[in-house]
Write an enzyme that holds these catalytic residues in place. Structure first.
Site, short mmCIF file in Angstrom:
data_model
loop_
_atom_site.label_atom_id
_atom_site.label_comp_id
_atom_site.label_asym_id
_atom_site.label_seq_id
_atom_site.Cartn_x
_atom_site.Cartn_y
_atom_site.Cartn_z
N ASP A 100 0.21 -2.19 4.35
CA ASP A 100 1.38 -1.36 4.59
C ASP A 100 2.61 -2.22 4.86
O ASP A 100 3.74 -1.73 4.77
CB ASP A 100 1.16 -0.46 5.80
CG ASP A 100 0.11 0.62 5.57
OD1 ASP A 100 -0.31 0.80 4.41
OD2 ASP A 100 -0.28 1.28 6.55
N ASP A 103 -0.96 6.47 -5.57
CA ASP A 103 -2.04 7.43 -5.79
C ASP A 103 -1.61 8.49 -6.78
O ASP A 103 -0.50 9.02 -6.69
CB ASP A 103 -2.40 8.12 -4.47
CG ASP A 103 -2.78 7.13 -3.39
OD1 ASP A 103 -3.88 6.58 -3.47
OD2 ASP A 103 -1.96 6.90 -2.47
N GLU A 113 -4.08 4.10 -8.35
CA GLU A 113 -5.36 4.68 -7.92
C GLU A 113 -5.50 6.09 -8.47
O GLU A 113 -4.65 6.95 -8.25
CB GLU A 113 -5.48 4.72 -6.40
CG GLU A 113 -6.81 5.34 -5.97
CD GLU A 113 -7.05 5.42 -4.48
OE1 GLU A 113 -7.96 6.16 -4.06
OE2 GLU A 113 -6.32 4.74 -3.73
N GLU A 162 0.87 -0.33 -4.68
CA GLU A 162 -0.20 0.61 -4.99
C GLU A 162 0.32 2.03 -4.87
O GLU A 162 1.23 2.31 -4.07
CB GLU A 162 -1.36 0.38 -4.01
CG GLU A 162 -2.59 1.24 -4.23
CD GLU A 162 -2.65 2.45 -3.31
OE1 GLU A 162 -3.59 3.25 -3.44
OE2 GLU A 162 -1.75 2.61 -2.45
N LYS A 173 -6.79 9.29 -7.82
CA LYS A 173 -7.19 9.92 -6.57
C LYS A 173 -7.93 11.22 -6.86
O LYS A 173 -7.43 12.09 -7.58
CB LYS A 173 -5.94 10.23 -5.72
CG LYS A 173 -6.24 10.43 -4.25
CD LYS A 173 -6.57 9.11 -3.61
CE LYS A 173 -6.89 9.26 -2.14
NZ LYS A 173 -7.28 7.97 -1.55
N HIS A 180 0.83 -1.20 0.00
CA HIS A 180 0.00 0.00 0.00
C HIS A 180 0.86 1.26 0.00
O HIS A 180 1.63 1.49 0.92
CB HIS A 180 -0.89 -0.02 1.25
CG HIS A 180 -1.82 1.12 1.38
ND1 HIS A 180 -1.83 1.93 2.50
CD2 HIS A 180 -2.78 1.60 0.56
CE1 HIS A 180 -2.76 2.85 2.37
NE2 HIS A 180 -3.35 2.68 1.20
N ARG A 181 0.75 2.05 -1.07
CA ARG A 181 1.59 3.24 -1.26
C ARG A 181 3.08 2.85 -1.18
O ARG A 181 3.91 3.61 -0.69
CB ARG A 181 1.26 4.32 -0.24
CG ARG A 181 -0.22 4.69 -0.18
CD ARG A 181 -0.53 5.75 0.86
NE ARG A 181 -1.95 5.76 1.18
CZ ARG A 181 -2.50 6.42 2.20
NH1 ARG A 181 -1.75 7.16 2.99
NH2 ARG A 181 -3.80 6.35 2.43
N HIS A 195 -0.82 11.08 -2.10
CA HIS A 195 -2.14 10.67 -1.64
C HIS A 195 -3.07 11.82 -1.32
O HIS A 195 -4.23 11.84 -1.74
CB HIS A 195 -2.00 9.78 -0.39
CG HIS A 195 -3.31 9.35 0.18
ND1 HIS A 195 -3.98 10.07 1.15
CD2 HIS A 195 -4.08 8.26 -0.08
CE1 HIS A 195 -5.11 9.47 1.45
NE2 HIS A 195 -5.20 8.36 0.73
#
Length: 277
Positions: A269, A71, A144, A69, A146, A42-43, A84
């Site tokens: 994460d 954003d 993503e 992932e 955003k 995640h990120r 993000h």
């Protein structure tokens, strides 16, 4: 439903990181799953490095995540940038909205020191830079879109960039997702060869069969808040021909619950929570 063969075996102790207990030597055996289980950072590996930076993405690669992932938003002068929040305030030493800052202004900011002094000087990447560095080179990328309602036409710009980079094939290990489902419908029309995902926030009523049928017309993935996930939802997602990778898993217990429900992967994460190799 595939059984759980082994869950978080070989625990050698725990590490207290940011107030979260993280198991060492954790393992999930996904050998009997019908398709590869996706370990999505995640990120980037944002439990270990500043989110949405090359440091976090490199860490995800090192930890053998299947995807990371990120954003995407748009700068004042029209560049797709990886960050993000609507503003730079939380994750940089600057202030202001992304949409009010040029790429040159964004590139001056330190996007790492807030996480730790070892990451001082990390910069906000552009999507182009990320695709140049990682696209088609092993690890997958979950993009993503955003706040696309703030950036009209963003989905077309992402589709064009993927095509220019020859990453618009179903085999390119690229997935595009958003909370804005109308934007994802349009993205699918523009670039049907790239898998699409719908993000779903938590609501007490959950996700209806009608919503899942609608999603299945344009989406390959349903990626809900982990609080929505149970065995029934997973079965209904699968019955509609889609996969499910919930967000955002931060603890051993959360990962265990998601895997027991039969999900196809997790967005986490901490990629060490799931080791498939």
């Amino acid at each position: 439903m595939p059984g759980i063969q082994k869950l978080f075996a070989g625990v050698m102790g725990v590490l207290l990181f940011g107030g979260i207990l993280i198991p060492h030597g954790s393992e999930v055996d996904a050998a009997n799953r019908p398709s590869p289980f996706l370990n999505i950072a995640h990120r980037g590996a944002s439990g270990h490095a500043p989110e949405n930076t090359f440091a976090a993405f490199d860490k995800a690669v090192k930890m053998k995540a299947d995807f990371f992932e990120l954003d995407v938003q748009r700068s004042k002068d029209g560049h797709l940038v990886v960050i993000h929040d609507i503003t730079v305030d939380r994750t940089t030493n600057g202030t202001g909205r992304i949409a009010d800052l040029t790429l040159k202004e964004l590139k001056r900011l330190d996007a790492g020191s807030w996480f730790g002094s070892a990451f001082a000087g990390e910069r906000i990447p552009t999507l182009k830079e990320v695709l140049d560095r990682y696209g088609g080179k092993g690890i997958g990328i979950l993009i993503e879109l955003k706040n696309p309602e703030r950036y009209p036409g963003m989905e077309a710009e992402v589709a064009l960039l993927l095509a220019q980079k020859n990453l618009d094939k179903r085999t390119s290990k690229i997935i595009v997702q958003s909370f804005n489902h109308d934007v994802m419908k349009n993205y699918h029309r523009l670039q049907p060869t790239v898998p699409a995902g719908v993000l779903v926030r938590y609501t007490p009523e959950g996700i209806s069969d009608e919503a899942l049928r609608e999603f299945s017309a344009y989406a390959d993935y349903v990626n809900p808040n982990l609080r929505l996930v149970n065995h029934d939802l997973v079965q209904r997602v699968h019955q509609n021909g889609m996969r499910i990778t919930p967000y955002t898993i931060k603890t051993k217990n959360e990962a265990q619950r998601m895997i027991a429900a039969g999900v196809d992967g997790i967005i986490t994460d901490y990629p060490e929570l799931v080791t498939l190799r």
